[in-house]
Design a protein around this motif. Structure first.
Motif, PDB file in Angstrom:
ATOM      1  N   GLN A 122     -17.761  -0.263  -2.756  1.00 26.04           N
ATOM      2  CA  GLN A 122     -16.615  -0.284  -1.843  1.00 26.04           C
ATOM      3  C   GLN A 122     -16.698   0.851  -0.824  1.00 26.04           C
ATOM      4  O   GLN A 122     -16.466   0.654   0.368  1.00 26.04           O
ATOM      5  CB  GLN A 122     -15.313  -0.188  -2.650  1.00 26.04           C
ATOM      6  N   ILE A 205     -10.845   2.960  -5.678  1.00 18.84           N
ATOM      7  CA  ILE A 205      -9.994   2.614  -4.538  1.00 18.84           C
ATOM      8  C   ILE A 205      -8.627   2.175  -5.067  1.00 18.84           C
ATOM      9  O   ILE A 205      -8.524   1.226  -5.844  1.00 18.84           O
ATOM     10  CB  ILE A 205     -10.620   1.482  -3.699  1.00 18.84           C
ATOM     11  N   ALA A 210      -5.909   0.869   0.157  1.00 15.96           N
ATOM     12  CA  ALA A 210      -6.231  -0.422   0.757  1.00 15.96           C
ATOM     13  C   ALA A 210      -5.248  -0.854   1.833  1.00 15.96           C
ATOM     14  O   ALA A 210      -5.409  -1.932   2.424  1.00 15.96           O
ATOM     15  CB  ALA A 210      -6.299  -1.498  -0.334  1.00 15.96           C
ATOM     16  N   CYS A 228     -12.420  -3.633   0.655  1.00 15.84           N
ATOM     17  CA  CYS A 228     -11.396  -3.860  -0.370  1.00 15.84           C
ATOM     18  C   CYS A 228     -11.330  -5.309  -0.836  1.00 15.84           C
ATOM     19  O   CYS A 228     -10.405  -5.686  -1.567  1.00 15.84           O
ATOM     20  CB  CYS A 228     -10.031  -3.413   0.144  1.00 15.84           C
TER      21      CYS A 228
END
Length: 310
Positions: A122, A205, A210, A228
């Protein structure tokens, strides 16, 4: 070698399959996270690695904590030569690390020492990396800091989501992990220290991470959405409710919209950013299924100059 494989999610299954099918080593057991609630009914479901191991007739260990004495005692009974690891999801205490004669060897989805941590793929997408890869290394008590056995590289394609990239790395990395086990067994592979320079961190994350910031440049918005996807899912606010952003692409020839300003036509939905606009292609309103952005816009009847975001 006698192996005990540790892993939990779907991304770890290709590596387990590669070790089972290699014919050179014995996968004596699998260590995975305990069954977890899933679906609307929130019933307990075994991890993908546990399901694959059970299909293959392999013993499955599901310690609540890897320091639990019952688990450590069983691991000592099995007496593995080496423990390959892919996305297990729990920290291993020194008492566990000391059991296999040749240690625990992790397959990590980055070119270490870049992107040490829980979400390397990510972060690579969100940072705009053009090349990433996978590494195998001997686990120490530090965060992904152990000496390296092997690496492979993988191009980050312009439209890659983290899910796309992770899938490719899972299959390529499975071969790397199997080859690492072979090299350790026959003595042709020796771990070397990671470079001291180039260390970057890749923490998990969060949902807050996000949230799309429309004041950022369009390329940044694009990277956040792709990075994301599929999890945790990029999102923004529209009329006080969350709107998940599944696919959005920069539009280099449109710069007439203010950050967060919406513009919708019959077939297109644009949003202004800190640079040029992005076109929303797929979205998911709160409590509904994914849909084309143009269909969503027709349903909500976007007003002229209406804004999206906080």
């Amino acid at each position: 070698m006698k192996l005990v494989f540790a892993g939990t999610p779907e991304v770890a299954v290709p590596a387990l399959d590669a070790l089972i099918s290699s014919g050179r080593h014995e996968v004596a057991a699998v260590v995975t996270r305990p069954d977890a609630p899933a679906g609307r009914g929130r019933r307990l479901v075994a991890s993908p690695v546990a399901e694959r191991a059970e299909e293959a007739g392999i013993e499955v260990l599901k310690p609540v904590r890897p320091r639990d004495e019952d688990f450590l005692a069983r691991l000592r009974e099995i007496a593995p030569d080496c423990c390959p690891v892919v996305a297990y999801g729990a920290l291993l205490p020194k008492t566990a690390l000391d059991i296999p004669a040749r240690g625990w060897v992790n397959l990590h989805f980055s070119l270490l020492p870049a992107w040490r941590g829980a979400a390397p793929v990510q972060h690579a997408v969100m940072a705009g990396d053009e090349v990433t890869g996978a590494s195998t290394f001997l686990i120490e008590e530090g965060l992904d800091s152990g000496p390296l056995y092997g690496v492979l590289t993988e191009e980050v394609r312009p439209n890659d989501t983290s899910g796309d990239l992770l899938t490719r790395l899972a299959f390529a990395g499975a071969g790397l992990l199997a080859a690492t086990m072979d090299g350790i067994e026959d003595g042709t592979l020796h771990a070397v220290p990671q470079p001291e320079e180039g260390v970057t961190l890749a923490p998990k994350i969060t949902v807050e991470d996000a949230q799309v910031q429309w004041s950022a440049p369009a390329l940044r918005v694009d990277r956040v959405v792709r990075g994301c996807t599929p999890a945790p899912g990029a999102w923004t606010l529209f009329r006080g409710e969350r709107l998940k952003l599944i696919q959005a692409v920069p539009v280099l020839d449109r710069a007439d919209l203010a950050p967060g300003e919406l513009s919708a036509s019959k077939n297109n939905v644009y949003v202004g950013t800190g640079s040029h606009a992005v076109e929303l292609l797929w979205v998911q309103p709160q409590g509904k299924k994914p849909m084309r952005a143009a269909d969503w816009a027709r349903g909500v009847r976007i007003a002229l100059g209406e804004l999206i975001g906080a």
